[in-house]
Design a protein around this motif. Structure first.
Motif, PDB file in Angstrom:
ATOM      1  N   PHE A   1       5.701  -1.466   1.734  1.00  0.00           N
ATOM      2  CA  PHE A   1       4.948  -0.334   2.284  1.00  0.00           C
ATOM      3  C   PHE A   1       5.616   0.949   1.819  1.00  0.00           C
ATOM      4  O   PHE A   1       6.817   1.131   2.016  1.00  0.00           O
ATOM      5  N   ARG A   2       4.838   1.829   1.178  1.00  0.00           N
ATOM      6  CA  ARG A   2       5.392   3.122   0.755  1.00  0.00           C
ATOM      7  C   ARG A   2       4.817   4.243   1.593  1.00  0.00           C
ATOM      8  O   ARG A   2       3.605   4.340   1.789  1.00  0.00           O
ATOM      9  N   THR A   3       5.712   5.089   2.077  1.00  0.00           N
ATOM     10  CA  THR A   3       5.317   6.324   2.729  1.00  0.00           C
ATOM     11  C   THR A   3       6.288   7.406   2.283  1.00  0.00           C
ATOM     12  O   THR A   3       7.102   7.180   1.379  1.00  0.00           O
ATOM     13  N   SER A   4       6.199   8.584   2.872  1.00  0.00           N
ATOM     14  CA  SER A   4       7.143   9.652   2.524  1.00  0.00           C
ATOM     15  C   SER A   4       7.738  10.239   3.782  1.00  0.00           C
ATOM     16  O   SER A   4       7.240  10.032   4.890  1.00  0.00           O
ATOM     17  N   ILE A   5       8.816  10.960   3.606  1.00  0.00           N
ATOM     18  CA  ILE A   5       9.403  11.761   4.673  1.00  0.00           C
ATOM     19  C   ILE A   5       8.882  13.184   4.522  1.00  0.00           C
ATOM     20  O   ILE A   5       8.842  13.725   3.416  1.00  0.00           O
ATOM     21  N   SER A   6       8.473  13.765   5.622  1.00  0.00           N
ATOM     22  CA  SER A   6       8.066  15.170   5.609  1.00  0.00           C
ATOM     23  C   SER A   6       9.304  16.040   5.694  1.00  0.00           C
ATOM     24  O   SER A   6      10.013  16.034   6.706  1.00  0.00           O
ATOM     25  N   TRP A   7       9.564  16.768   4.626  1.00  0.00           N
ATOM     26  CA  TRP A   7      10.717  17.677   4.588  1.00  0.00           C
ATOM     27  C   TRP A   7      10.658  18.641   5.774  1.00  0.00           C
ATOM     28  O   TRP A   7      11.655  18.864   6.470  1.00  0.00           O
ATOM     29  N   ALA A   8       9.461  19.206   6.031  1.00  0.00           N
ATOM     30  CA  ALA A   8       9.332  20.194   7.103  1.00  0.00           C
ATOM     31  C   ALA A   8       9.399  19.562   8.487  1.00  0.00           C
ATOM     32  O   ALA A   8       9.643  20.266   9.473  1.00  0.00           O
ATOM     33  N   ARG A   9       9.178  18.255   8.596  1.00  0.00           N
ATOM     34  CA  ARG A   9       9.378  17.598   9.893  1.00  0.00           C
ATOM     35  C   ARG A   9      10.874  17.392  10.142  1.00  0.00           C
ATOM     36  O   ARG A   9      11.368  17.632  11.234  1.00  0.00           O
ATOM     37  N   LEU A  10      11.581  16.936   9.109  1.00  0.00           N
ATOM     38  CA  LEU A  10      13.003  16.650   9.273  1.00  0.00           C
ATOM     39  C   LEU A  10      13.837  17.926   9.369  1.00  0.00           C
ATOM     40  O   LEU A  10      14.729  18.034  10.215  1.00  0.00           O
ATOM     41  N   ILE A  11      13.548  18.892   8.497  1.00  0.00           N
ATOM     42  CA  ILE A  11      14.276  20.166   8.475  1.00  0.00           C
ATOM     43  C   ILE A  11      13.217  21.268   8.519  1.00  0.00           C
ATOM     44  O   ILE A  11      12.701  21.694   7.478  1.00  0.00           O
ATOM     45  N   PRO A  12      12.827  21.721   9.691  1.00  0.00           N
ATOM     46  CA  PRO A  12      11.637  22.568   9.846  1.00  0.00           C
ATOM     47  C   PRO A  12      11.580  23.791   8.941  1.00  0.00           C
ATOM     48  O   PRO A  12      10.492  24.177   8.493  1.00  0.00           O
ATOM     49  N   ASN A  13      12.720  24.395   8.644  1.00  0.00           N
ATOM     50  CA  ASN A  13      12.734  25.564   7.769  1.00  0.00           C
ATOM     51  C   ASN A  13      13.125  25.222   6.328  1.00  0.00           C
ATOM     52  O   ASN A  13      13.356  26.122   5.527  1.00  0.00           O
ATOM     53  N   LYS A  34      -2.694  -9.556 -17.546  1.00  0.00           N
ATOM     54  CA  LYS A  34      -2.653  -9.747 -19.007  1.00  0.00           C
ATOM     55  C   LYS A  34      -1.419  -9.076 -19.597  1.00  0.00           C
ATOM     56  O   LYS A  34      -0.711  -9.655 -20.440  1.00  0.00           O
ATOM     57  N   ALA A  35      -1.146  -7.850 -19.162  1.00  0.00           N
ATOM     58  CA  ALA A  35       0.030  -7.135 -19.659  1.00  0.00           C
ATOM     59  C   ALA A  35       1.311  -7.870 -19.298  1.00  0.00           C
ATOM     60  O   ALA A  35       2.244  -7.973 -20.110  1.00  0.00           O
ATOM     61  N   MET A  36       1.369  -8.403 -18.090  1.00  0.00           N
ATOM     62  CA  MET A  36       2.572  -9.120 -17.657  1.00  0.00           C
ATOM     63  C   MET A  36       2.751 -10.414 -18.440  1.00  0.00           C
ATOM     64  O   MET A  36       3.879 -10.807 -18.743  1.00  0.00           O
ATOM     65  N   LYS A  37       1.663 -11.050 -18.785  1.00  0.00           N
ATOM     66  CA  LYS A  37       1.746 -12.233 -19.642  1.00  0.00           C
ATOM     67  C   LYS A  37       2.331 -11.890 -21.008  1.00  0.00           C
ATOM     68  O   LYS A  37       2.935 -12.726 -21.678  1.00  0.00           O
ATOM     69  N   GLU A  38       2.135 -10.627 -21.409  1.00  0.00           N
ATOM     70  CA  GLU A  38       2.657 -10.160 -22.693  1.00  0.00           C
ATOM     71  C   GLU A  38       4.051  -9.565 -22.558  1.00  0.00           C
ATOM     72  O   GLU A  38       4.562  -8.954 -23.496  1.00  0.00           O
ATOM     73  N   GLY A  39       4.641  -9.717 -21.382  1.00  0.00           N
ATOM     74  CA  GLY A  39       6.054  -9.393 -21.238  1.00  0.00           C
ATOM     75  C   GLY A  39       6.405  -8.071 -20.605  1.00  0.00           C
ATOM     76  O   GLY A  39       7.583  -7.693 -20.615  1.00  0.00           O
ATOM     77  N   VAL A  40       5.455  -7.342 -20.049  1.00  0.00           N
ATOM     78  CA  VAL A  40       5.828  -6.077 -19.417  1.00  0.00           C
ATOM     79  C   VAL A  40       6.570  -6.345 -18.119  1.00  0.00           C
ATOM     80  O   VAL A  40       6.350  -7.353 -17.445  1.00  0.00           O
ATOM     81  N   ASN A  41       7.429  -5.414 -17.761  1.00  0.00           N
ATOM     82  CA  ASN A  41       8.384  -5.611 -16.670  1.00  0.00           C
ATOM     83  C   ASN A  41       7.868  -5.001 -15.365  1.00  0.00           C
ATOM     84  O   ASN A  41       8.510  -4.154 -14.755  1.00  0.00           O
ATOM     85  N   CYS A  42       6.680  -5.436 -14.947  1.00  0.00           N
ATOM     86  CA  CYS A  42       6.055  -4.892 -13.742  1.00  0.00           C
ATOM     87  C   CYS A  42       6.463  -5.711 -12.530  1.00  0.00           C
ATOM     88  O   CYS A  42       6.382  -6.939 -12.538  1.00  0.00           O
ATOM     89  N   LYS A  43       6.858  -5.015 -11.459  1.00  0.00           N
ATOM     90  CA  LYS A  43       7.419  -5.675 -10.279  1.00  0.00           C
ATOM     91  C   LYS A  43       6.468  -5.716  -9.094  1.00  0.00           C
ATOM     92  O   LYS A  43       6.777  -6.386  -8.092  1.00  0.00           O
ATOM     93  N   GLY A  44       5.342  -5.001  -9.154  1.00  0.00           N
ATOM     94  CA  GLY A  44       4.485  -5.013  -7.979  1.00  0.00           C
ATOM     95  C   GLY A  44       3.258  -4.145  -8.113  1.00  0.00           C
ATOM     96  O   GLY A  44       3.043  -3.482  -9.140  1.00  0.00           O
ATOM     97  N   TYR A  45       2.460  -4.166  -7.057  1.00  0.00           N
ATOM     98  CA  TYR A  45       1.182  -3.445  -7.035  1.00  0.00           C
ATOM     99  C   TYR A  45       0.956  -2.903  -5.629  1.00  0.00           C
ATOM    100  O   TYR A  45       0.879  -3.670  -4.662  1.00  0.00           O
ATOM    101  N   HIS A  46       0.848  -1.577  -5.520  1.00  0.00           N
ATOM    102  CA  HIS A  46       0.543  -0.910  -4.258  1.00  0.00           C
ATOM    103  C   HIS A  46      -0.812  -0.215  -4.366  1.00  0.00           C
ATOM    104  O   HIS A  46      -1.025   0.591  -5.268  1.00  0.00           O
ATOM    105  N   THR A 105       0.854  -1.188   0.000  1.00  0.00           N
ATOM    106  CA  THR A 105       0.000   0.000   0.000  1.00  0.00           C
ATOM    107  C   THR A 105       0.888   1.235   0.000  1.00  0.00           C
ATOM    108  O   THR A 105       2.093   1.158   0.250  1.00  0.00           O
ATOM    109  N   ALA A 106       0.281   2.379  -0.267  1.00  0.00           N
ATOM    110  CA  ALA A 106       1.007   3.644  -0.297  1.00  0.00           C
ATOM    111  C   ALA A 106       0.267   4.692   0.515  1.00  0.00           C
ATOM    112  O   ALA A 106      -0.970   4.700   0.579  1.00  0.00           O
ATOM    113  N   THR A 107       1.033   5.564   1.148  1.00  0.00           N
ATOM    114  CA  THR A 107       0.480   6.721   1.832  1.00  0.00           C
ATOM    115  C   THR A 107       1.528   7.828   1.782  1.00  0.00           C
ATOM    116  O   THR A 107       2.562   7.686   1.120  1.00  0.00           O
ATOM    117  N   SER A 108       1.275   8.941   2.444  1.00  0.00           N
ATOM    118  CA  SER A 108       2.266  10.017   2.507  1.00  0.00           C
ATOM    119  C   SER A 108       2.293  10.605   3.899  1.00  0.00           C
ATOM    120  O   SER A 108       1.361  10.436   4.692  1.00  0.00           O
TER     121      SER A 108
END
Length: 464
Positions: A78-90, A402-414, A15-18
């Motif tokens: 699991f995908r999330t993000s780092i808050s720039w303003a949390r890590l470096i407030p200014n 179906k796309a992967m059966k046709e050879g696309v290089n997909c590694k995952g689903y979030h 899954t993904a969030t921010s």
């Protein structure tokens, strides 16, 4: 007779969030203000029910329990993000030690629970101190972002498996500087173009810093794609589709994945005096030299267009929409909560285009999901019976298979997202999560779709 859909071993199911949408703020966390903290208060009328960033899903407080919930449904990534303003407030300068502790704890907890850690550096959340100086319009922000990225690589590099420089880099430019949806609410194509270019250069600078560190983990970028479909095969409709694709897809995909802006785009922007004024040869050379390891693709809806029906106002704002009109296709299937079309085949078309146009780069579905309003109407026996979400995911995964059966290089689903999260100007109007968030109590309860997804992961596929 049922058909089996099996996916490759080591396929990323997640899954993904921010940060902005899930973390929230607590007393003493030392987080700096970002543009969402500011705009959700100062422009509160723009936000559904006036819900601000202080009322999100509490990941900052609940991360251990939340990560256990992720493990409980067998997520392996699991995908999330780092808050720039949390890590470096200014945005520049002093680093917040509370943020270092928090993110190290989060990434460590994920790894201990067996989840691969996908971390995005920028998810629309410019520190307010930098936005006051122009944000990504200001070339100085490129250097600030590069230093922020390097700080993250140094602090958390041993805990992160996959880094991503930006989520949907088109959005800060398009929504913030052209279409009046996100702060700073500017409507000016040339300024939007400058913002997008500076974001691309920032991406390249971060990748360059990452490469110098010679780490074993990988780096990429996450882009949203709306595959474009013309109303008909009439040449005027086909040209409208070509122009929509040029402005909203190729303008970014080609500069990131091929290293050059499309020649046709440069010609059009030159003709209409809309080229960004600050583009250097050195920046173009850096763009040309930059390669990524892994591409994330966010897909929610198609873009359907037709030829213009009216002349463009010569005194109006220059817009991509000067070259096409949206087309409302009769009989299209709609998510009425969001007002967007549901078109599962779009994920197949995107996959085939990646293989055909961009060298078969490794990629994954980094976001896909459905937001529904008033989900409490579907609660039975204490569980949201979200069969609509199961149907949505099943159909998209069938087309991906179906796309992967046709050879696309997909590694995952979030899937977007893990727990119902605050969603920009829509706040909590539409719910996307595998877990339902009770806004009054903060309780997080598994929906039927989460039970289903757990079975999909454990079987590495499904039957229909």
């Amino acid at each position: 007779m049922k058909k089996e859909y099996k996916f490759p071993e080591n396929f990323f199911w997640g899954t993904a969030t921010s940060a902005v949408q899930s973390e929230g703020r607590v007393s003493g966390d030392q987080k700096g203000m970002d543009i969402w903290d500011y705009s959700s208060k100062e422009y509160n009328h723009r936000f559904y029910h006036g819900i601000t960033t202080e009322q999100v899903s509490g990941f900052y407080r609940d991360y251990r329990e939340d990560i256990k919930k992720a493990s409980d449904i067998s997520l392996n990534s699991f995908r999330t993000s780092i808050s720039w303003a949390r890590l470096i407030p200014n945005g520049v300068g002093e680093i917040n030690p509370e943020a270092i502790t928090f993110y190290k704890n989060v990434f460590t907890e994920l790894r201990e629970k067996g989840l691969s850690v996908f971390v995005n550096l920028y998810h629309f959340d410019m520190p307010m101190a930098l936005q006051k100086e122009g944000g990504f319009e200001n070339k100085n922000t490129i250097e600030a972002y590069k230093n922020y990225a390097e700080t993250c690589f140094d602090l958390f590099g041993d805990l992160v498996d996959y880094w991503f420089t930006f989520n949907e880099p088109m959005i800060p430019a398009e929504a913030g500087y052209l279409h009046d949806r996100h702060y700073p609410y500017v409507v000016d194509f040339k300024r939007a173009a400058q913002v997008l270019h500076n974001i691309v250069v920032s991406h390249c600078e971060a990748v360059r810093v990452f490469r110098k560190k010679k780490r074993n983990n990988q780096i990429g970028i996450i882009m949203d794609v709306l595959p474009v479909y013309p109303r008909s095969s009439h040449p005027a409709d086909m040209e409208a589709a070509r122009m929509a694709d040029l402005f909203y897809t190729r303008s970014l995909n080609e500069v990131i994945l091929k290293g050059e802006y499309p020649v046709e785009l440069i010609e059009i922007l030159t003709e209409y005096n809309q080229l960004p004024p600050q583009v250097s040869k050195e920046e173009l050379a850096l763009i040309k030299a930059t390669k990524i390891d892994l591409l994330g693709i966010n897909y929610y809806q198609p873009r359907r267009v037709k030829a213009k029906e009216c002349l463009v106002n010569p005194n109006g704002v220059f817009m991509p929409e000067n070259f096409f009109d949206p087309y409302i296709m009769p009989g299209r299937r709609m998510n009425t909560s969001r007002g967007i079309e549901i078109y599962p085949k779009g994920i197949y078309d995107i996959a085939i285009n990646i293989k055909k146009l961009y060298g078969d780069i490794p990629w994954f579905v980094s976001e896909n999901g459905i937001g529904i309003q008033d989900e409490e109407a579907f609660i039975r026996d204490g569980i949201v019976q979200d069969d609509y979400r199961i149907e949505f995911l099943t159909e998209h995964l069938q087309w991906l298979h179906k796309a992967m059966k046709e050879g696309v290089n997909c590694k995952g689903y979030h899937m977007w997202t893990f727990v119902d999260c605050w969603s920009w100007i829509n706040t909590f109007k539409n719910r996307y999560g595998f877990y339902r968030l009770n806004l009054e109590t903060g309780e997080k309860t598994l929906k039927k779709s989460g039970i289903w997804f757990k079975e999909v992961i454990e079987n590495n596929g499904f039957e229909v």
